[in-house]
Design a protein around this motif. Sequence first.
Motif, PDB file in Angstrom:
ATOM      1  N   PHE A  80       0.829  -1.214   0.000  1.00  0.00           N
ATOM      2  CA  PHE A  80       0.000   0.000   0.000  1.00  0.00           C
ATOM      3  C   PHE A  80       0.864   1.264   0.000  1.00  0.00           C
ATOM      4  O   PHE A  80       0.358   2.376  -0.128  1.00  0.00           O
ATOM      5  N   ALA A  81       2.177   1.093   0.175  1.00  0.00           N
ATOM      6  CA  ALA A  81       3.039   2.266   0.404  1.00  0.00           C
ATOM      7  C   ALA A  81       3.127   3.181  -0.817  1.00  0.00           C
ATOM      8  O   ALA A  81       3.157   4.395  -0.690  1.00  0.00           O
ATOM      9  N   GLY A  82       3.111   2.610  -2.003  1.00  0.00           N
ATOM     10  CA  GLY A  82       3.318   3.432  -3.214  1.00  0.00           C
ATOM     11  C   GLY A  82       2.229   4.460  -3.407  1.00  0.00           C
ATOM     12  O   GLY A  82       2.487   5.619  -3.667  1.00  0.00           O
ATOM     13  N   ASN A  83       0.976   3.995  -3.224  1.00  0.00           N
ATOM     14  CA  ASN A  83      -0.142   4.930  -3.441  1.00  0.00           C
ATOM     15  C   ASN A  83      -1.161   4.723  -2.317  1.00  0.00           C
ATOM     16  O   ASN A  83      -2.251   4.196  -2.535  1.00  0.00           O
ATOM     17  N   PRO A  84      -0.789   5.091  -1.082  1.00  0.00           N
ATOM     18  CA  PRO A  84      -1.648   4.788   0.085  1.00  0.00           C
ATOM     19  C   PRO A  84      -3.011   5.453  -0.038  1.00  0.00           C
ATOM     20  O   PRO A  84      -3.108   6.629  -0.329  1.00  0.00           O
ATOM     21  N   ASP A  85      -4.058   4.683   0.159  1.00  0.00           N
ATOM     22  CA  ASP A  85      -5.431   5.200   0.072  1.00  0.00           C
ATOM     23  C   ASP A  85      -6.225   4.601   1.230  1.00  0.00           C
ATOM     24  O   ASP A  85      -6.718   3.476   1.158  1.00  0.00           O
ATOM     25  N   PHE A  86      -6.313   5.372   2.302  1.00  0.00           N
ATOM     26  CA  PHE A  86      -6.941   4.893   3.551  1.00  0.00           C
ATOM     27  C   PHE A  86      -8.366   4.420   3.306  1.00  0.00           C
ATOM     28  O   PHE A  86      -8.806   3.399   3.843  1.00  0.00           O
ATOM     29  N   ILE A  87      -9.114   5.130   2.469  1.00  0.00           N
ATOM     30  CA  ILE A  87     -10.521   4.776   2.253  1.00  0.00           C
ATOM     31  C   ILE A  87     -10.645   3.452   1.499  1.00  0.00           C
ATOM     32  O   ILE A  87     -11.497   2.617   1.811  1.00  0.00           O
ATOM     33  N   GLU A  88      -9.736   3.232   0.563  1.00  0.00           N
ATOM     34  CA  GLU A  88      -9.731   1.948  -0.163  1.00  0.00           C
ATOM     35  C   GLU A  88      -9.414   0.786   0.793  1.00  0.00           C
ATOM     36  O   GLU A  88     -10.043  -0.274   0.754  1.00  0.00           O
ATOM     37  N   VAL A  89      -8.448   1.032   1.701  1.00  0.00           N
ATOM     38  CA  VAL A  89      -8.075  -0.007   2.691  1.00  0.00           C
ATOM     39  C   VAL A  89      -9.227  -0.233   3.669  1.00  0.00           C
ATOM     40  O   VAL A  89      -9.526  -1.369   4.053  1.00  0.00           O
ATOM     41  N   ALA A  90      -9.937   0.831   4.021  1.00  0.00           N
ATOM     42  CA  ALA A  90     -11.104   0.690   4.912  1.00  0.00           C
ATOM     43  C   ALA A  90     -12.129  -0.234   4.274  1.00  0.00           C
ATOM     44  O   ALA A  90     -12.647  -1.161   4.901  1.00  0.00           O
ATOM     45  N   TRP A  91     -12.403  -0.020   2.985  1.00  0.00           N
ATOM     46  CA  TRP A  91     -13.358  -0.884   2.272  1.00  0.00           C
ATOM     47  C   TRP A  91     -12.863  -2.335   2.255  1.00  0.00           C
ATOM     48  O   TRP A  91     -13.624  -3.271   2.535  1.00  0.00           O
ATOM     49  N   LEU A  92     -11.565  -2.500   1.948  1.00  0.00           N
ATOM     50  CA  LEU A  92     -10.968  -3.846   1.896  1.00  0.00           C
ATOM     51  C   LEU A  92     -11.168  -4.576   3.220  1.00  0.00           C
ATOM     52  O   LEU A  92     -11.605  -5.723   3.250  1.00  0.00           O
ATOM     53  N   LEU A  93     -10.872  -3.892   4.324  1.00  0.00           N
ATOM     54  CA  LEU A  93     -10.969  -4.533   5.638  1.00  0.00           C
ATOM     55  C   LEU A  93     -12.423  -4.863   5.974  1.00  0.00           C
ATOM     56  O   LEU A  93     -12.731  -5.953   6.438  1.00  0.00           O
ATOM     57  N   GLN A 101     -14.476   0.397  -9.168  1.00  0.00           N
ATOM     58  CA  GLN A 101     -14.612   1.837  -9.366  1.00  0.00           C
ATOM     59  C   GLN A 101     -15.971   2.337  -8.877  1.00  0.00           C
ATOM     60  O   GLN A 101     -16.067   3.365  -8.199  1.00  0.00           O
ATOM     61  N   GLU A 102     -17.023   1.600  -9.198  1.00  0.00           N
ATOM     62  CA  GLU A 102     -18.381   2.051  -8.809  1.00  0.00           C
ATOM     63  C   GLU A 102     -18.516   2.097  -7.282  1.00  0.00           C
ATOM     64  O   GLU A 102     -18.994   3.066  -6.703  1.00  0.00           O
ATOM     65  N   GLU A 103     -18.024   1.035  -6.625  1.00  0.00           N
ATOM     66  CA  GLU A 103     -18.105   0.992  -5.157  1.00  0.00           C
ATOM     67  C   GLU A 103     -17.267   2.115  -4.536  1.00  0.00           C
ATOM     68  O   GLU A 103     -17.676   2.775  -3.579  1.00  0.00           O
ATOM     69  N   SER A 104     -16.096   2.344  -5.108  1.00  0.00           N
ATOM     70  CA  SER A 104     -15.217   3.394  -4.574  1.00  0.00           C
ATOM     71  C   SER A 104     -15.878   4.757  -4.704  1.00  0.00           C
ATOM     72  O   SER A 104     -15.919   5.545  -3.756  1.00  0.00           O
TER      73      SER A 104
END
Length: 432
Positions: A80-93, A101-104
Amino acid sequence: MWRHMAKSVQLLVDGKPHDFPVVTGSEGEQGFDITKLRADTGLITLDPGYGNTGSCQSAITFIDGDKGVLRYRGIPIEEFAGNPDFIEVAWLLIFGRLPNQEESTRFRARLTANAHLHEAMKYHFEGFPADAPPMAMLSAMINTLGCFHAEMHALKGDELFEEAAARLISKIRTIAAFIYRRLHGLPYMYADPKLRYCANLLHMMFSMPHDQHRVDPEIEKALNLIFVLHADHEQNCSTSTVRMVGSSKANLFASVSAGVCALWGPLHGGANVEVLEMLEQIHKGGLTADNYIEMAKQKGSGVRLMGFGHRVYKNYDPRAKMLQGISDRVLTKLNVKDPLLDIARRLEEQALKDDYFVARKLYPNVDFYSGIIMRAMGIPTSMFTVMFAIGRLPGWIAHWKEQSEESTSRIARPRQIYTGPVDKHYVPIEQR
Ligand code: SDX
């Protein structure tokens, strides 16, 4: 590497064998299931601090403490370090996979639409003393938030859960910013719908009505990565608290509010504040790093090398390694020369070659460098653990959801070994 996988464990009690099934995880971890132990043998286990006890099976986060490995839903955190996106990681978890794309787009729209608080909540901030501990305010205001979203107390189905997650993740950021503004006597700044999650937090904290805070993209990226690195950590004290409270079917807001209180402790999330205070003490108090290390080694000194050691990691905490890298980048970007960073480096260098720390496998943990970075960003020490809570919220939500969906989930109710007085009787006061 696959080792021999036991299928069961046998316990001899008074010479009678009792078999317990072995559960094997997807990474080869094994544990024996003692669900029937008390019914079959009359015995319970005793494991203060639960260092040897698994409370659940979970598919969210994997840690290999010996190898210093941390993966979110199977993805190594380093990716995740190259392009960290907290909201994307929140969804993943929370939902178990990276969003399309639609969900994001949908989830981010929900965050934007939920960045405000009910206007009546503003008056709650005024009820706190000007020097109230931010973590006390955060825990109270998350429960208060639950009062304004009663329709989110019973969460059925992913659609409603997604809305609840978005409200909590978006509003904890506003609550944190309003806590900062209240403690500094500043007017509340509302979220700017044009800004993304982390930039909006810094805007709500540091902008003034006449002067919008400009967030450097490097700083926004660093804050994203800090939140990503804090997002989950399997059954740590605060996440286990959220699960424990959720197991009684308490609502998500109440469960998260309890998790905030557990995180506050100086042995847990509160350590990031203690690290800065330790570094300040060395910097100001005439103590050298070497003096402090010697004190931390003395039993009974009451001093610990804060930000060092971990119940699970017996190797370098991978998050500490990444945060050390961020600290270099942020301080360089902000042209900050912080003597505390030099002291932290000296402490780490000395401790890592000291037998006391080596023998106990004590390495820097997530809290060792995070405070130095947040301080360089202008975030006061008192707000460090609040920032940890913002980062950890997706993990708390994910574990609460995972537990709530388990058909076998039961209320958490540990046993004990009683050591108090036996066979006592009531004595009327005139005879005492
Ligand atoms: C977090 O669980 C998680 O995943 C937590 C976390 C997360 O993401 O959720 O990773 C976040 O909480 C990180 C930890 C932050 N806390 C600190 O930095 C506080 C300082 N560290 C310690 O207090 C301690 O290391 C703990 C609390 C982190 C772990 O405690 P344990 O596993 O109960 O270990 P212990 O107290 O039994 O210590 C074992 C030995 C003892 O010495 P002996 O009795 O064997 O002689 O190590 C010593 C301890 O005295 N020791 C330390 C030390 N940490 C442990 N000695 C000096 N300095 C330290 N920091």
